[in-house]
Design a protein around this motif. Structure first.
Motif, short mmCIF file in Angstrom:
data_model
loop_
_atom_site.label_atom_id
_atom_site.label_comp_id
_atom_site.label_asym_id
_atom_site.label_seq_id
_atom_site.Cartn_x
_atom_site.Cartn_y
_atom_site.Cartn_z
N ALA A 25 0.81 -1.22 0.00
CA ALA A 25 0.00 0.00 0.00
C ALA A 25 0.85 1.27 0.00
O ALA A 25 0.35 2.35 -0.35
CB ALA A 25 -0.94 0.00 1.20
N THR A 26 2.12 1.17 0.35
CA THR A 26 2.97 2.36 0.36
C THR A 26 3.28 2.87 -1.03
O THR A 26 3.62 4.03 -1.20
CB THR A 26 4.32 2.09 1.08
N GLY A 27 3.19 2.00 -2.04
CA GLY A 27 3.54 2.40 -3.40
C GLY A 27 5.04 2.55 -3.58
O GLY A 27 5.50 3.17 -4.53
N ALA A 28 5.80 1.94 -2.68
CA ALA A 28 7.26 2.03 -2.73
C ALA A 28 7.83 1.15 -3.84
O ALA A 28 7.15 0.29 -4.39
CB ALA A 28 7.83 1.59 -1.37
N SER A 29 9.11 1.38 -4.11
CA SER A 29 9.82 0.56 -5.11
C SER A 29 10.62 -0.52 -4.40
O SER A 29 10.78 -0.50 -3.18
CB SER A 29 10.77 1.45 -5.91
N VAL A 30 11.16 -1.44 -5.19
CA VAL A 30 12.03 -2.48 -4.64
C VAL A 30 13.24 -1.81 -3.98
O VAL A 30 13.67 -2.22 -2.90
CB VAL A 30 12.49 -3.46 -5.74
N ARG A 31 13.77 -0.82 -4.60
CA ARG A 31 14.92 -0.10 -4.05
C ARG A 31 14.58 0.52 -2.69
O ARG A 31 15.38 0.47 -1.76
CB ARG A 31 15.38 0.96 -5.03
N ASP A 32 13.38 1.12 -2.58
CA ASP A 32 12.95 1.69 -1.30
C ASP A 32 12.90 0.61 -0.22
O ASP A 32 13.35 0.83 0.90
CB ASP A 32 11.56 2.32 -1.42
N LEU A 33 12.33 -0.53 -0.56
CA LEU A 33 12.20 -1.62 0.41
C LEU A 33 13.57 -2.14 0.82
O LEU A 33 13.83 -2.36 2.01
CB LEU A 33 11.35 -2.76 -0.15
N ALA A 34 14.46 -2.31 -0.13
CA ALA A 34 15.81 -2.80 0.19
C ALA A 34 16.54 -1.81 1.10
O ALA A 34 17.22 -2.21 2.05
CB ALA A 34 16.60 -3.04 -1.09
N GLU A 35 16.38 -0.53 0.83
CA GLU A 35 17.03 0.48 1.67
C GLU A 35 16.42 0.48 3.08
O GLU A 35 17.14 0.55 4.08
CB GLU A 35 16.89 1.87 1.05
N ALA A 36 15.10 0.37 3.16
CA ALA A 36 14.44 0.33 4.47
C ALA A 36 14.90 -0.89 5.26
O ALA A 36 15.18 -0.80 6.46
CB ALA A 36 12.92 0.30 4.30
N TRP A 37 15.02 -2.02 4.59
CA TRP A 37 15.47 -3.26 5.25
C TRP A 37 16.90 -3.09 5.77
O TRP A 37 17.23 -3.52 6.87
CB TRP A 37 15.37 -4.42 4.26
N ALA A 38 17.72 -2.42 4.99
CA ALA A 38 19.09 -2.15 5.43
C ALA A 38 19.10 -1.26 6.67
O ALA A 38 19.85 -1.50 7.62
CB ALA A 38 19.89 -1.50 4.31
N TRP A 39 18.24 -0.24 6.70
CA TRP A 39 18.16 0.64 7.87
C TRP A 39 17.69 -0.12 9.10
O TRP A 39 18.21 0.08 10.20
CB TRP A 39 17.25 1.83 7.60
N VAL A 40 16.73 -0.99 8.94
CA VAL A 40 16.22 -1.75 10.08
C VAL A 40 17.29 -2.67 10.66
O VAL A 40 17.39 -2.85 11.87
CB VAL A 40 14.96 -2.57 9.69
N ASN A 41 18.12 -3.21 9.79
CA ASN A 41 19.11 -4.20 10.21
C ASN A 41 20.50 -3.64 10.49
O ASN A 41 21.32 -4.35 11.10
CB ASN A 41 19.20 -5.31 9.17
N ALA A 42 20.79 -2.42 10.06
CA ALA A 42 22.14 -1.89 10.24
C ALA A 42 22.13 -0.37 10.31
O ALA A 42 22.95 0.28 9.67
CB ALA A 42 23.04 -2.37 9.12
N ASP A 43 21.23 0.20 11.08
CA ASP A 43 21.11 1.66 11.09
C ASP A 43 22.39 2.35 11.57
O ASP A 43 22.79 3.36 11.03
CB ASP A 43 19.90 2.12 11.90
N GLU A 44 23.05 1.79 12.56
CA GLU A 44 24.27 2.42 13.06
C GLU A 44 25.36 2.45 11.99
O GLU A 44 26.05 3.46 11.81
CB GLU A 44 24.76 1.69 14.31
#
Length: 72
Positions: A25-44
């Motif tokens: 429902a966000t209308g995000a792209s695959v790139r957006d999701l991959a970046e978000a996943w990276a932030w969730v797992n390695a924000d520091e």
């Protein structure tokens, strides 16, 4: 290009139907999701690289993924 269910499964692995629907429902792209996943797992690590904090669709996805990560 908007995400498909298959895209979500490729990036995140299995997710429940509610989270899948919320992500789509966000209308995000695959790139957006991959970046978000990276932030969730390695924000520091990303902050140490000097990356700006997520904004827009990436930030929305981070919020969704962090809530799901906290669910037992």
């Amino acid at each position: 290009m908007d995400l498909s269910s298959e895209d979500v499964f490729v990036v995140l692995g299995p997710v429940d139907e509610t989270l899948l629907a919320d992500i789509l429902a966000t209308g995000a792209s695959v790139r957006d999701l991959a970046e978000a996943w990276a932030w969730v797992n390695a924000d520091e690590a990303l902050m140490n690289e000097g990356r700006r904090l997520p904004a827009g669709k990436v930030a929305e996805l981070v919020d969704l993924l962090e809530v799901d990560d906290e669910t037992p």
